[in-house]
Design a protein around this motif. Sequence first.
Motif, PDB file in Angstrom:
ATOM      1  N   GLN A 344       0.804  -1.210   0.000  1.00  0.00           N
ATOM      2  CA  GLN A 344       0.000   0.000   0.000  1.00  0.00           C
ATOM      3  C   GLN A 344       0.844   1.271   0.000  1.00  0.00           C
ATOM      4  OE1 GLN A 344      -3.156  -0.708   3.192  1.00  0.00           O
ATOM      5  NE2 GLN A 344      -4.266   0.428   1.646  1.00  0.00           N
ATOM      6  N   ALA A 345       2.156   1.132   0.078  1.00  0.00           N
ATOM      7  CA  ALA A 345       3.032   2.309   0.084  1.00  0.00           C
ATOM      8  C   ALA A 345       3.426   2.655  -1.354  1.00  0.00           C
ATOM      9  CB  ALA A 345       4.276   2.044   0.914  1.00  0.00           C
ATOM     10  N   SER A 346       3.248   3.914  -1.728  1.00  0.00           N
ATOM     11  CA  SER A 346       3.688   4.364  -3.053  1.00  0.00           C
ATOM     12  C   SER A 346       5.204   4.435  -3.090  1.00  0.00           C
ATOM     13  CB  SER A 346       3.096   5.734  -3.367  1.00  0.00           C
ATOM     14  OG  SER A 346       3.649   6.716  -2.500  1.00  0.00           O
ATOM     15  N   ILE A 347       5.772   4.487  -4.273  1.00  0.00           N
ATOM     16  CA  ILE A 347       7.231   4.556  -4.411  1.00  0.00           C
ATOM     17  C   ILE A 347       7.813   5.795  -3.724  1.00  0.00           C
ATOM     18  CG2 ILE A 347       9.098   4.849  -6.095  1.00  0.00           C
ATOM     19  CD1 ILE A 347       7.513   2.970  -7.957  1.00  0.00           C
ATOM     20  N   PRO A 348       7.266   7.009  -3.944  1.00  0.00           N
ATOM     21  CA  PRO A 348       7.836   8.173  -3.243  1.00  0.00           C
ATOM     22  C   PRO A 348       7.748   8.062  -1.724  1.00  0.00           C
ATOM     23  CG  PRO A 348       6.445   8.888  -5.065  1.00  0.00           C
ATOM     24  CD  PRO A 348       6.218   7.419  -4.896  1.00  0.00           C
ATOM     25  N   LEU A 349       6.646   7.506  -1.205  1.00  0.00           N
ATOM     26  CA  LEU A 349       6.499   7.361   0.242  1.00  0.00           C
ATOM     27  C   LEU A 349       7.519   6.366   0.782  1.00  0.00           C
ATOM     28  CD1 LEU A 349       4.830   8.214   2.709  1.00  0.00           C
ATOM     29  CD2 LEU A 349       3.261   6.332   2.206  1.00  0.00           C
ATOM     30  N   ALA A 350       7.708   5.257   0.083  1.00  0.00           N
ATOM     31  CA  ALA A 350       8.685   4.255   0.519  1.00  0.00           C
ATOM     32  C   ALA A 350      10.108   4.804   0.472  1.00  0.00           C
ATOM     33  CB  ALA A 350       8.574   3.002  -0.343  1.00  0.00           C
ATOM     34  N   LEU A 351      10.381   5.683  -0.480  1.00  0.00           N
ATOM     35  CA  LEU A 351      11.722   6.283  -0.554  1.00  0.00           C
ATOM     36  C   LEU A 351      12.065   7.081   0.697  1.00  0.00           C
ATOM     37  CD1 LEU A 351      11.912   7.374  -4.293  1.00  0.00           C
ATOM     38  CD2 LEU A 351      13.586   5.928  -3.116  1.00  0.00           C
ATOM     39  N   LEU A 352      11.055   7.641   1.358  1.00  0.00           N
ATOM     40  CA  LEU A 352      11.312   8.327   2.628  1.00  0.00           C
ATOM     41  C   LEU A 352      11.969   7.369   3.611  1.00  0.00           C
ATOM     42  CD1 LEU A 352       8.005  10.368   3.205  1.00  0.00           C
ATOM     43  CD2 LEU A 352      10.204  11.230   2.387  1.00  0.00           C
ATOM     44  N   GLY A 353      11.461   6.141   3.673  1.00  0.00           N
ATOM     45  CA  GLY A 353      12.058   5.144   4.554  1.00  0.00           C
ATOM     46  C   GLY A 353      13.421   4.686   4.077  1.00  0.00           C
ATOM     47  N   MET A 354      13.560   4.491   2.770  1.00  0.00           N
ATOM     48  CA  MET A 354      14.834   4.022   2.221  1.00  0.00           C
ATOM     49  C   MET A 354      15.963   5.019   2.468  1.00  0.00           C
ATOM     50  SD  MET A 354      13.696   2.299  -1.404  1.00  0.00           S
ATOM     51  CE  MET A 354      15.343   1.621  -1.715  1.00  0.00           C
ATOM     52  N   PHE A 355      15.649   6.310   2.368  1.00  0.00           N
ATOM     53  CA  PHE A 355      16.683   7.332   2.527  1.00  0.00           C
ATOM     54  C   PHE A 355      17.169   7.451   3.968  1.00  0.00           C
ATOM     55  CE2 PHE A 355      16.510  10.391  -1.334  1.00  0.00           C
ATOM     56  CZ  PHE A 355      16.544   9.308  -2.195  1.00  0.00           C
ATOM     57  N   LYS A 356      16.477   6.778   4.899  1.00  0.00           N
ATOM     58  CA  LYS A 356      16.888   6.826   6.303  1.00  0.00           C
ATOM     59  C   LYS A 356      17.912   5.750   6.647  1.00  0.00           C
ATOM     60  CE  LYS A 356      15.035   9.033   9.156  1.00  0.00           C
ATOM     61  NZ  LYS A 356      15.252  10.385   9.706  1.00  0.00           N
ATOM     62  N   ALA A 357      18.174   4.812   5.725  1.00  0.00           N
ATOM     63  CA  ALA A 357      19.013   3.662   6.078  1.00  0.00           C
ATOM     64  C   ALA A 357      19.871   3.231   4.901  1.00  0.00           C
ATOM     65  CB  ALA A 357      18.142   2.503   6.562  1.00  0.00           C
ATOM     66  N   GLU A 358      20.752   2.248   5.154  1.00  0.00           N
ATOM     67  CA  GLU A 358      21.677   1.754   4.129  1.00  0.00           C
ATOM     68  C   GLU A 358      21.357   0.329   3.680  1.00  0.00           C
ATOM     69  OE1 GLU A 358      25.267   2.359   6.263  1.00  0.00           O
ATOM     70  OE2 GLU A 358      25.063   0.571   7.513  1.00  0.00           O
ATOM     71  N   LYS A 359      20.382  -0.309   4.357  1.00  0.00           N
ATOM     72  CA  LYS A 359      19.887  -1.630   3.947  1.00  0.00           C
ATOM     73  C   LYS A 359      18.367  -1.605   4.064  1.00  0.00           C
ATOM     74  CE  LYS A 359      22.299  -3.684   7.134  1.00  0.00           C
ATOM     75  NZ  LYS A 359      22.772  -4.758   8.029  1.00  0.00           N
ATOM     76  N   TRP A 360      17.671  -2.317   3.161  1.00  0.00           N
ATOM     77  CA  TRP A 360      16.216  -2.157   3.071  1.00  0.00           C
ATOM     78  C   TRP A 360      15.508  -3.504   2.994  1.00  0.00           C
ATOM     79  CZ3 TRP A 360      19.539  -0.407  -0.928  1.00  0.00           C
ATOM     80  CH2 TRP A 360      20.098   0.852  -0.668  1.00  0.00           C
ATOM     81  N   VAL A 361      14.528  -3.673   3.878  1.00  0.00           N
ATOM     82  CA  VAL A 361      13.702  -4.876   3.871  1.00  0.00           C
ATOM     83  C   VAL A 361      12.248  -4.443   3.660  1.00  0.00           C
ATOM     84  CG1 VAL A 361      12.933  -6.910   5.146  1.00  0.00           C
ATOM     85  CG2 VAL A 361      15.281  -6.031   5.462  1.00  0.00           C
ATOM     86  N   PHE A 362      11.634  -4.953   2.599  1.00  0.00           N
ATOM     87  CA  PHE A 362      10.250  -4.638   2.265  1.00  0.00           C
ATOM     88  C   PHE A 362       9.388  -5.858   2.582  1.00  0.00           C
ATOM     89  CE2 PHE A 362      13.003  -2.134  -0.394  1.00  0.00           C
ATOM     90  CZ  PHE A 362      12.411  -0.867  -0.403  1.00  0.00           C
ATOM     91  N   VAL A 363       8.391  -5.665   3.436  1.00  0.00           N
ATOM     92  CA  VAL A 363       7.511  -6.755   3.835  1.00  0.00           C
ATOM     93  C   VAL A 363       6.101  -6.408   3.380  1.00  0.00           C
ATOM     94  CG1 VAL A 363       6.706  -8.204   5.725  1.00  0.00           C
ATOM     95  CG2 VAL A 363       8.970  -7.123   5.859  1.00  0.00           C
TER      96      VAL A 363
END
Length: 605
Positions: A344-363
């Motif tokens: 349910q997360a759009s790509i721009p919204l998810a990028l907010l989370g991605m930009f906070k870290a150096e490794k990414w887990v999408f569930v």
Amino acid sequence: MRERSEEKRKSVKDRVPAEVMDVSEDAVTLECHFPKFEEGDVVGFVTSGGVVKPLGVAMSGGRFVTVSLNGLTEVEEGQKLELCEAEVLVGYDLQLELLDKIRKGVLEEPERVASSVIFGEAWSDPVVKKAKLTDTRDVRDGFPLDDSQLEAVESILGLGRGNLLLIIGPPGTGKTRVIAKAALELAKKGERVLITSHTNRAVDNAIEVLPVESALRVGRPEKVLPEIRQYLLGSKAKTALGQKLREIENRISQLKEGLRELNELKKEWYNIGYKDKFESIKVKLQSLQSELRKLCEERNEMLSSEYTKLVTSSRIIGSTLIKSWLPPLAKERFNTVLIDECSQASIPLALLGMFKAEKWVFVGDHKQLLPIIQTVNDKEVLRQLSVFCYLLEKYKRRSLWLRHHYRSNSDIIGLPQRYVYEGQIAPVDQCRSIKLEIEGYPDNMPFLSPDLPVVFLHVDGNEIVERDGSRRNEYEAEAVKRIVTKLRDLGVAGNEIGVITPYRAQRKLIADLIKNEDVEVNTVDSFQGREKDVIVFSVTSTGDMSFVEDENRLNVAFTRARKKLIVIGNAGSFGPQGLLSKFTSYAQEKNGYFGYPIDRGLARF
């Protein structure tokens, strides 16, 4: 931009006048004309030109609001402002600013890597590296992780910088347990972990599994589950500050009450012309206001200091995607981010989370609801905008399934297992014994038998289309009312019954008929990530079935029940190849299909 414009219109319309009482280096206290904000709210103000600007995040609420400033220095004591709730609006601004940075190429190194994952060429290498887990028990209940859960956790622990992993977690397969276990093990290794989602509930579900001392939750108390409040930043800060803070807050409360009484007296004496007494009250008011400002400033400094200490020392923090970019988390960075419910997360919204870290887990689960975007109705466009669906298509070989279902009766999960997930998941043996605990049921309601976990009830009603396009169905609503009433009579707790429907108009009609606050009546879209012992689903529509028969939406509706699922609808309106038609056939297979002609059936309930 159209989404932001609509949100701005709503924010500007719903505002409250306020006056700045005190401004310190990093906080401001305001007196509102009426209470509107609570701890954790994102507070904005409307400029004379109608622009909404963010002020900060409320550290305390009520009529007197203390706001942690968002780097803003243009407010001053005595200034009058029009305040509004600004979280969603600020969220749009953050996403637009982020996309603008990507477009201009002005990214720092970690951001550049995250951006390339989305917009660059796909990697071809599969998930292969794992970190061996010595303690393979679940965090909260201590039972062993199953093979697919263990593979997911070990793969998360084995991620290197600049890598991503996709965890496909269908309902009841333990995805929140995987998130919590992975977060705790990463924290033990010295990492900082952000657990985030676009919804508060998804964050709460994972945080709740963790020990209180190991995790910090940033958010508004009213928007988190009651059992989560002990994890909240404000709660932990107040506990740490103890008696001194309580004494200050008690004195602030006394001063507020004293100011209220004096203001009422001042107004009364002014109206009757007691000028001398009016002037003396003004002096007392100034004295109380001065003391209140000093105490507010002292409290602000104490809270700000403790907030900073807690945030910087916590290894696991939970917040929504938008709040992760606002004080007190605005400057915080993490090693790993775990983003839940990201279909349910759009790509721009998810990028907010991605930009906070150096490794990414999408569930997430690509077979459940897609992003809700008011200005987009095309399902294929929404699928392309869903970060989980997009990444799953792009990085097929970097995905893992959670394959064992634990939550619902085997027959309830059986239909999605067969037609939605195509055999990729299966219920464990214990699911066969998950049944409704009632003794007996009325002869005219055989479908309430605990031995029939899946029921389709044919009610020959018709939809009524509202002006706004929403729909209601009075016959179905009446059937729902009688079924819920009987379930309550048979001893089923109201808070374990959920009534869901695709339409707001039907939700309102059913809620008005039931008049029981314990029984939750809501739309399908509001129920993702939720569960109840009994779900009654009113199909409602009998005309254009395209909205109702969306497979993702129906899959959510069909997977919310643990013990009993009752679907009510007019079978004659179902498309021959859709999931609703498959459900009616499945219910017949399970001896759970019941037909009630409208003129006689309702009288027999």
